[in-house]
Motif scaffolding. Structure first.
Motif, PDB file in Angstrom:
ATOM      1  N   ALA A   9       4.627  -2.421   0.590  1.00 52.27           N
ATOM      2  CA  ALA A   9       5.213  -0.977   0.890  1.00 52.27           C
ATOM      3  C   ALA A   9       5.294  -0.126  -0.275  1.00 52.27           C
ATOM      4  CB  ALA A   9       6.442  -0.883   1.683  1.00 52.27           C
ATOM      5  N   PHE A  10       5.808  -0.607  -1.387  1.00 52.61           N
ATOM      6  CA  PHE A  10       6.106   0.084  -2.399  1.00 52.61           C
ATOM      7  C   PHE A  10       4.623   0.669  -3.086  1.00 52.61           C
ATOM      8  CE2 PHE A  10       5.283   0.297  -7.140  1.00 52.61           C
ATOM      9  CZ  PHE A  10       6.326   1.118  -7.412  1.00 52.61           C
ATOM     10  N   HIS A  11       3.721  -0.155  -3.274  1.00 57.05           N
ATOM     11  CA  HIS A  11       2.254   0.367  -3.663  1.00 57.05           C
ATOM     12  C   HIS A  11       1.511   1.310  -2.544  1.00 57.05           C
ATOM     13  CE1 HIS A  11       2.289  -2.071  -7.137  1.00 57.05           C
ATOM     14  NE2 HIS A  11       2.472  -3.311  -6.387  1.00 57.05           N
ATOM     15  N   MET A  12       1.761   1.282  -1.129  1.00 59.87           N
ATOM     16  CA  MET A  12       1.199   1.824  -0.471  1.00 59.87           C
ATOM     17  C   MET A  12       1.906   3.333  -0.633  1.00 59.87           C
ATOM     18  SD  MET A  12       1.210   1.784   3.921  1.00 59.87           S
ATOM     19  CE  MET A  12       2.963   1.726   4.085  1.00 59.87           C
ATOM     20  N   MET A  13       3.195   3.376  -0.815  1.00 55.03           N
ATOM     21  CA  MET A  13       3.846   4.740  -0.831  1.00 55.03           C
ATOM     22  C   MET A  13       3.661   5.392  -2.252  1.00 55.03           C
ATOM     23  SD  MET A  13       5.780   6.815   0.662  1.00 55.03           S
ATOM     24  CE  MET A  13       6.816   8.334   0.523  1.00 55.03           C
ATOM     25  N   TRP A  14       3.832   4.623  -3.281  1.00 54.95           N
ATOM     26  CA  TRP A  14       4.020   5.204  -4.472  1.00 54.95           C
ATOM     27  C   TRP A  14       2.420   4.991  -5.400  1.00 54.95           C
ATOM     28  CZ3 TRP A  14       7.631   8.424  -5.375  1.00 54.95           C
ATOM     29  CH2 TRP A  14       8.882   8.202  -4.532  1.00 54.95           C
ATOM     30  N   GLY A  15       1.792   4.237  -4.907  1.00 57.68           N
ATOM     31  CA  GLY A  15       0.446   4.056  -5.750  1.00 57.68           C
ATOM     32  C   GLY A  15      -0.221   5.256  -6.311  1.00 57.68           C
ATOM     33  N   PRO A  16      -0.472   6.271  -5.512  1.00 58.27           N
ATOM     34  CA  PRO A  16      -1.204   7.351  -5.865  1.00 58.27           C
ATOM     35  C   PRO A  16      -0.377   8.467  -6.529  1.00 58.27           C
ATOM     36  CG  PRO A  16      -0.969   7.455  -3.732  1.00 58.27           C
ATOM     37  CD  PRO A  16      -0.265   5.998  -3.938  1.00 58.27           C
ATOM     38  N   PHE A  17       0.965   8.188  -6.596  1.00 56.66           N
ATOM     39  CA  PHE A  17       2.009   9.062  -7.088  1.00 56.66           C
ATOM     40  C   PHE A  17       1.495   9.594  -8.794  1.00 56.66           C
ATOM     41  CE2 PHE A  17       6.044  10.988  -8.854  1.00 56.66           C
ATOM     42  CZ  PHE A  17       6.075  11.923  -7.850  1.00 56.66           C
ATOM     43  N   PRO A  18       1.400  10.613  -9.307  1.00 56.15           N
ATOM     44  CA  PRO A  18       0.910  11.047 -10.290  1.00 56.15           C
ATOM     45  C   PRO A  18       1.698  10.835 -11.781  1.00 56.15           C
ATOM     46  CG  PRO A  18       1.430  12.833  -9.415  1.00 56.15           C
ATOM     47  CD  PRO A  18       1.654  11.903  -8.495  1.00 56.15           C
ATOM     48  N   GLU A  19       3.133  10.297 -11.699  1.00 60.37           N
ATOM     49  CA  GLU A  19       3.687  10.044 -12.681  1.00 60.37           C
ATOM     50  C   GLU A  19       4.099   8.592 -12.654  1.00 60.37           C
ATOM     51  OE1 GLU A  19       4.866  11.980 -15.063  1.00 60.37           O
ATOM     52  OE2 GLU A  19       5.038  14.130 -14.054  1.00 60.37           O
ATOM     53  N   PRO A  20       4.234   7.595 -13.522  1.00 63.61           N
ATOM     54  CA  PRO A  20       4.697   6.343 -13.453  1.00 63.61           C
ATOM     55  C   PRO A  20       5.889   6.125 -12.440  1.00 63.61           C
ATOM     56  CG  PRO A  20       4.282   6.891 -15.530  1.00 63.61           C
ATOM     57  CD  PRO A  20       4.235   8.363 -14.894  1.00 63.61           C
ATOM     58  N   VAL A  21       6.048   5.306 -11.678  1.00 62.81           N
ATOM     59  CA  VAL A  21       7.073   4.810 -10.832  1.00 62.81           C
ATOM     60  C   VAL A  21       7.185   3.540 -10.956  1.00 62.81           C
ATOM     61  CG1 VAL A  21       7.928   4.830  -8.291  1.00 62.81           C
ATOM     62  CG2 VAL A  21       6.241   6.473  -9.110  1.00 62.81           C
ATOM     63  N   PHE A  22       8.622   2.812 -10.841  1.00 63.87           N
ATOM     64  CA  PHE A  22       8.982   1.614 -10.993  1.00 63.87           C
ATOM     65  C   PHE A  22       9.711   1.228  -9.925  1.00 63.87           C
ATOM     66  CE2 PHE A  22       9.157   3.598 -15.091  1.00 63.87           C
ATOM     67  CZ  PHE A  22       8.799   2.730 -16.020  1.00 63.87           C
ATOM     68  N   LEU A  23       9.508  -0.208  -9.612  1.00 63.90           N
ATOM     69  CA  LEU A  23      10.167  -0.629  -8.392  1.00 63.90           C
ATOM     70  C   LEU A  23      11.050  -1.729  -9.307  1.00 63.90           C
ATOM     71  CD1 LEU A  23      10.993  -1.366  -5.487  1.00 63.90           C
ATOM     72  CD2 LEU A  23       9.273  -3.131  -5.509  1.00 63.90           C
ATOM     73  N   LEU A  24      12.418  -1.572  -9.202  1.00 66.95           N
ATOM     74  CA  LEU A  24      13.271  -2.503 -10.296  1.00 66.95           C
ATOM     75  C   LEU A  24      14.360  -3.250  -9.408  1.00 66.95           C
ATOM     76  CD1 LEU A  24      13.389   0.663 -12.244  1.00 66.95           C
ATOM     77  CD2 LEU A  24      13.013  -1.574 -13.384  1.00 66.95           C
ATOM     78  N   HIS A  25      14.765  -4.366  -9.924  1.00 66.57           N
ATOM     79  CA  HIS A  25      15.993  -4.952  -9.538  1.00 66.57           C
ATOM     80  C   HIS A  25      17.102  -4.470 -10.329  1.00 66.57           C
ATOM     81  CE1 HIS A  25      18.723  -8.441  -9.523  1.00 66.57           C
ATOM     82  NE2 HIS A  25      18.362  -8.527  -8.159  1.00 66.57           N
TER      83      HIS A  25
END
Length: 122
Positions: A9-25
Motif C-alpha cells: 500500500a505504501f509503494h502504491m500510494m507513495w511510489g511516484p511522489f516526486p520527493e523522498p517519502v519514508f515509511l518508519l517505525h
C-alpha cells in the motif's frame, strides 16, 4: 515489523511522489522508501536520524514530530530546511497500524515563492 500488505500500500500510494517519502517505525527505523528516496540512495533498515548530520546526540532530529503524531494519532507538520531548500515536513500516523508512520517533506522554495508572487500573493 509491518505486513507485506502495508508495504504494498505504501509503494502504491507513495511510489511516484516526486520527493523522498519514508515509511518508519516509531523507533525511527526506515521500513521502506519510495522511488525518489531509493533514487537518492536512502537505505532501508537504518534510523532516519542517521541521515541528518544535525541530529541530536540522542539520535533524534530536533524538529522531529513523530512521537507527537503517533501519540495523538493525528498528522503533524512543521517548517524545516534542507539547505539550501525550505521544506514543510509531514509526519502521518497510519490508520490501524500501531507505531508506524509516513514521513516526508515538500519543497517550498523559490519556485513556490515566484508562483505566489505572480498571483499577487507573495
Amino acid at each position: 515489523m509491518v505486513s507485506q500488505q502495508v508495504l504494498d500500500a505504501f509503494h502504491m500510494m507513495w511510489g511516484p511522489f516526486p520527493e523522498p517519502v519514508f515509511l518508519l517505525h516509531k523507533s525511527r527505523e526506515i521500513l521502506a522508501v519510495n522511488d525518489a528516496g531509493r533514487a537518492a540512495g536512502i537505505p532501508v533498515g537504518v534510523k532516519c536520524s542517521s541521515l541528518n548530520p544535525e541530529n541530536k546526540a540522542d539520535g533524534h532530529c530536533k524538529q522531529c514530530l513523530a512521537l507527537t503524531a503517533l501519540r495523538q494519532g493525528t498528522p503533524m507538520t512543521s517548517p524545516a530546511s534542507a539547505n539550501p531548500r525550505r521544506m514543510k515536513g509531514y509526519w502521518l500516523p497510519l490508520k490501524d497500524v500501531e507505531d508506524v508512520y509516513v514521513h516526508f517533506g515538500v519543497s517550498v522554495g523559490d519556485e513556490i515563492d515566484a508562483a505566489l508572487a505572480g498571483k499577487g500573493q507573495g
